[in-house]
Design a protein around this motif. Structure first.
Motif, PDB file in Angstrom:
ATOM      1  N   ARG A 241      12.547  -7.892   7.753  1.00 38.33           N
ATOM      2  CA  ARG A 241      11.358  -7.230   8.284  1.00 38.33           C
ATOM      3  C   ARG A 241      10.419  -8.248   8.917  1.00 38.33           C
ATOM      4  O   ARG A 241      10.421  -9.408   8.559  1.00 38.33           O
ATOM      5  N   THR A 242       9.582  -7.758   9.816  1.00 37.54           N
ATOM      6  CA  THR A 242       8.511  -8.602  10.318  1.00 37.54           C
ATOM      7  C   THR A 242       7.458  -8.715   9.219  1.00 37.54           C
ATOM      8  O   THR A 242       7.422  -7.914   8.285  1.00 37.54           O
ATOM      9  N   THR A 243       6.611  -9.712   9.326  1.00 38.12           N
ATOM     10  CA  THR A 243       5.549  -9.891   8.342  1.00 38.12           C
ATOM     11  C   THR A 243       4.475  -8.835   8.550  1.00 38.12           C
ATOM     12  O   THR A 243       4.016  -8.616   9.673  1.00 38.12           O
ATOM     13  N   LEU A 244       4.095  -8.181   7.465  1.00 34.14           N
ATOM     14  CA  LEU A 244       2.998  -7.223   7.476  1.00 34.14           C
ATOM     15  C   LEU A 244       1.710  -7.999   7.234  1.00 34.14           C
ATOM     16  O   LEU A 244       1.619  -8.751   6.260  1.00 34.14           O
ATOM     17  N   VAL A 245       0.725  -7.846   8.100  1.00 34.45           N
ATOM     18  CA  VAL A 245      -0.566  -8.518   7.946  1.00 34.45           C
ATOM     19  C   VAL A 245      -1.647  -7.452   7.961  1.00 34.45           C
ATOM     20  O   VAL A 245      -1.723  -6.636   8.884  1.00 34.45           O
TER      21      VAL A 245
ATOM     22  N   GLY B 282     -11.974   0.978  -2.738  1.00 39.62           N
ATOM     23  CA  GLY B 282     -11.237   1.984  -1.982  1.00 39.62           C
ATOM     24  C   GLY B 282     -10.133   1.406  -1.111  1.00 39.62           C
ATOM     25  O   GLY B 282      -9.170   2.095  -0.770  1.00 39.62           O
ATOM     26  N   ALA B 283     -10.244   0.137  -0.738  1.00 38.59           N
ATOM     27  CA  ALA B 283      -9.237  -0.494   0.112  1.00 38.59           C
ATOM     28  C   ALA B 283      -7.927  -0.728  -0.636  1.00 38.59           C
ATOM     29  O   ALA B 283      -6.860  -0.757  -0.016  1.00 38.59           O
ATOM     30  N   VAL B 284      -7.986  -0.875  -1.939  1.00 34.08           N
ATOM     31  CA  VAL B 284      -6.778  -1.147  -2.729  1.00 34.08           C
ATOM     32  C   VAL B 284      -5.781  -0.003  -2.569  1.00 34.08           C
ATOM     33  O   VAL B 284      -4.590  -0.226  -2.335  1.00 34.08           O
ATOM     34  N   ARG B 285      -6.236   1.222  -2.677  1.00 30.85           N
ATOM     35  CA  ARG B 285      -5.371   2.396  -2.527  1.00 30.85           C
ATOM     36  C   ARG B 285      -4.742   2.421  -1.137  1.00 30.85           C
ATOM     37  O   ARG B 285      -3.556   2.708  -0.978  1.00 30.85           O
ATOM     38  N   GLY B 286      -5.529   2.114  -0.109  1.00 30.96           N
ATOM     39  CA  GLY B 286      -5.016   2.102   1.254  1.00 30.96           C
ATOM     40  C   GLY B 286      -3.932   1.054   1.462  1.00 30.96           C
ATOM     41  O   GLY B 286      -2.933   1.304   2.138  1.00 30.96           O
ATOM     42  N   VAL B 287      -4.117  -0.119   0.886  1.00 33.35           N
ATOM     43  CA  VAL B 287      -3.102  -1.171   1.012  1.00 33.35           C
ATOM     44  C   VAL B 287      -1.818  -0.753   0.295  1.00 33.35           C
ATOM     45  O   VAL B 287      -0.721  -0.964   0.812  1.00 33.35           O
ATOM     46  N   ARG B 288      -1.939  -0.134  -0.866  1.00 29.69           N
ATOM     47  CA  ARG B 288      -0.733   0.350  -1.565  1.00 29.69           C
ATOM     48  C   ARG B 288       0.014   1.374  -0.710  1.00 29.69           C
ATOM     49  O   ARG B 288       1.243   1.350  -0.633  1.00 29.69           O
ATOM     50  N   ARG B 289      -0.719   2.258  -0.060  1.00 33.23           N
ATOM     51  CA  ARG B 289      -0.104   3.277   0.801  1.00 33.23           C
ATOM     52  C   ARG B 289       0.657   2.614   1.964  1.00 33.23           C
ATOM     53  O   ARG B 289       1.781   2.992   2.276  1.00 33.23           O
TER      54      ARG B 289
ATOM     55  N   LEU C 169       1.891  -0.397   1.976  1.00 35.23           N
ATOM     56  CA  LEU C 169       3.070  -1.064   1.398  1.00 35.23           C
ATOM     57  C   LEU C 169       4.196  -0.072   1.120  1.00 35.23           C
ATOM     58  O   LEU C 169       5.369  -0.409   1.318  1.00 35.23           O
ATOM     59  N   ARG C 170       3.856   1.123   0.661  1.00 38.73           N
ATOM     60  CA  ARG C 170       4.898   2.141   0.435  1.00 38.73           C
ATOM     61  C   ARG C 170       5.641   2.450   1.723  1.00 38.73           C
ATOM     62  O   ARG C 170       6.866   2.566   1.735  1.00 38.73           O
ATOM     63  N   ARG C 171       4.884   2.593   2.812  1.00 31.62           N
ATOM     64  CA  ARG C 171       5.529   2.863   4.105  1.00 31.62           C
ATOM     65  C   ARG C 171       6.348   1.663   4.575  1.00 31.62           C
ATOM     66  O   ARG C 171       7.430   1.818   5.121  1.00 31.62           O
ATOM     67  N   TYR C 172       5.844   0.472   4.372  1.00 31.80           N
ATOM     68  CA  TYR C 172       6.493  -0.754   4.846  1.00 31.80           C
ATOM     69  C   TYR C 172       7.742  -1.099   4.040  1.00 31.80           C
ATOM     70  O   TYR C 172       8.764  -1.472   4.599  1.00 31.80           O
ATOM     71  N   LEU C 173       7.666  -0.955   2.713  1.00 35.35           N
ATOM     72  CA  LEU C 173       8.761  -1.395   1.842  1.00 35.35           C
ATOM     73  C   LEU C 173       9.634  -0.262   1.317  1.00 35.35           C
ATOM     74  O   LEU C 173      10.700  -0.527   0.765  1.00 35.35           O
ATOM     75  N   GLY C 174       9.174   0.981   1.410  1.00 34.37           N
ATOM     76  CA  GLY C 174       9.961   2.086   0.886  1.00 34.37           C
ATOM     77  C   GLY C 174      10.136   1.977  -0.622  1.00 34.37           C
ATOM     78  O   GLY C 174       9.223   1.583  -1.344  1.00 34.37           O
ATOM     79  N   ASP C 175      11.340   2.275  -1.095  1.00 37.30           N
ATOM     80  CA  ASP C 175      11.616   2.263  -2.530  1.00 37.30           C
ATOM     81  C   ASP C 175      11.472   0.881  -3.157  1.00 37.30           C
ATOM     82  O   ASP C 175      11.320   0.758  -4.359  1.00 37.30           O
ATOM     83  N   ALA C 176      11.555  -0.162  -2.357  1.00 40.34           N
ATOM     84  CA  ALA C 176      11.476  -1.528  -2.882  1.00 40.34           C
ATOM     85  C   ALA C 176      10.046  -1.933  -3.223  1.00 40.34           C
ATOM     86  O   ALA C 176       9.827  -3.000  -3.759  1.00 40.34           O
TER      87      ALA C 176
ATOM     88  N   GLN D  45       3.443  -3.203  -4.891  1.00 39.03           N
ATOM     89  CA  GLN D  45       2.174  -2.469  -4.916  1.00 39.03           C
ATOM     90  C   GLN D  45       1.350  -2.870  -6.135  1.00 39.03           C
ATOM     91  O   GLN D  45       0.133  -3.057  -6.040  1.00 39.03           O
ATOM     92  N   LEU D  46       1.997  -2.989  -7.279  1.00 40.22           N
ATOM     93  CA  LEU D  46       1.298  -3.397  -8.493  1.00 40.22           C
ATOM     94  C   LEU D  46       0.686  -4.791  -8.324  1.00 40.22           C
ATOM     95  O   LEU D  46      -0.475  -5.018  -8.653  1.00 40.22           O
ATOM     96  N   CYS D  47       1.472  -5.708  -7.771  1.00 38.74           N
ATOM     97  CA  CYS D  47       0.987  -7.084  -7.599  1.00 38.74           C
ATOM     98  C   CYS D  47      -0.166  -7.168  -6.612  1.00 38.74           C
ATOM     99  O   CYS D  47      -1.160  -7.843  -6.875  1.00 38.74           O
ATOM    100  N   VAL D  48      -0.047  -6.493  -5.466  1.00 37.60           N
ATOM    101  CA  VAL D  48      -1.122  -6.567  -4.487  1.00 37.60           C
ATOM    102  C   VAL D  48      -2.380  -5.901  -5.032  1.00 37.60           C
ATOM    103  O   VAL D  48      -3.495  -6.363  -4.778  1.00 37.60           O
ATOM    104  N   SER D  49      -2.233  -4.850  -5.823  1.00 40.29           N
ATOM    105  CA  SER D  49      -3.400  -4.213  -6.456  1.00 40.29           C
ATOM    106  C   SER D  49      -4.112  -5.201  -7.366  1.00 40.29           C
ATOM    107  O   SER D  49      -5.347  -5.292  -7.355  1.00 40.29           O
ATOM    108  N   GLU D  50      -3.350  -5.925  -8.152  1.00 38.88           N
ATOM    109  CA  GLU D  50      -3.938  -6.906  -9.067  1.00 38.88           C
ATOM    110  C   GLU D  50      -4.620  -8.033  -8.300  1.00 38.88           C
ATOM    111  O   GLU D  50      -5.742  -8.435  -8.617  1.00 38.88           O
ATOM    112  N   LEU D  51      -3.956  -8.559  -7.276  1.00 41.09           N
ATOM    113  CA  LEU D  51      -4.540  -9.666  -6.513  1.00 41.09           C
ATOM    114  C   LEU D  51      -5.809  -9.240  -5.786  1.00 41.09           C
ATOM    115  O   LEU D  51      -6.795  -9.988  -5.765  1.00 41.09           O
TER     116      LEU D  51
END
Length: 146
Positions: free
Chosen positions: A2-6, A14-21, A23-30, A35-41
């Motif tokens: 994949r290309t790098t997502l930036v 409120g931005a945390v939920r948006g970033v998780r969303r 990531l779901r589109r970008y990574l799919g089932d993987a 999502q958990l890690c980016v939420s924590e960071l």
């Protein structure tokens, strides 16, 4: 690969939920562990650097079954450390959680700030159909020791 997502954003709850969303589109089932890690960071930036801090999130597949997540913020001094939280404390478990689900993590200085990174396994890389987090051989840290 994949290309790098930036994603550039302000660190607000409120931005945390948006970033998780995204990531779901970008990574799919993987993307569950990612999502958990980016939420924590991102939550660490909100709590320890300050709400509204400018942040850059980068996510990319490493091509060897690993997904690398990087969160850059403007505070060069607020380096995350693992704590032992008391049972009744509401916080203090984030880095322990990150250690439990990631293949590794670290911090390196950046111009006028720092980048905190971690790597997680892609679902397709887990042996015997296991679901992430699974354990791949550790490649060694590429950042500064934490």
């Amino acid at each position: 690969m994949r290309t790098t997502l930036v994603i550039e954003l302000l660190a607000v709850p409120g931005a945390v939920r948006g970033v998780r969303r995204v990531l779901r589109r970008y990574l799919g089932d993987a993307g569950g562990t990612a999502q958990l890690c980016v939420s924590e960071l991102l939550s660490n930036v909100i709590v320890h650097v300050g709400e509204g801090a400018p942040v850059t999130v980068r996510v990319r597949g490493e091509g060897d079954g690993r997904i690398r997540i990087e969160v850059a913020d403007p505070d060069p001094y607020g380096v995350p450390v693992r704590r032992s939280a008391a049972r009744d404390e509401e916080g203090g478990r984030g880095i322990a959680l990150l250690e439990a689900v990631s293949l590794g993590w670290g911090v390196w200085p950046a111009d006028g700030g720092k980048t905190v990174w971690c790597e997680v396994a892609e679902a397709a890389a887990c042996p015997d159909g296991a679901k992430p987090p699974c354990h791949l051989p550790h490649r060694g840290d590429t950042g500064l020791p934490v």
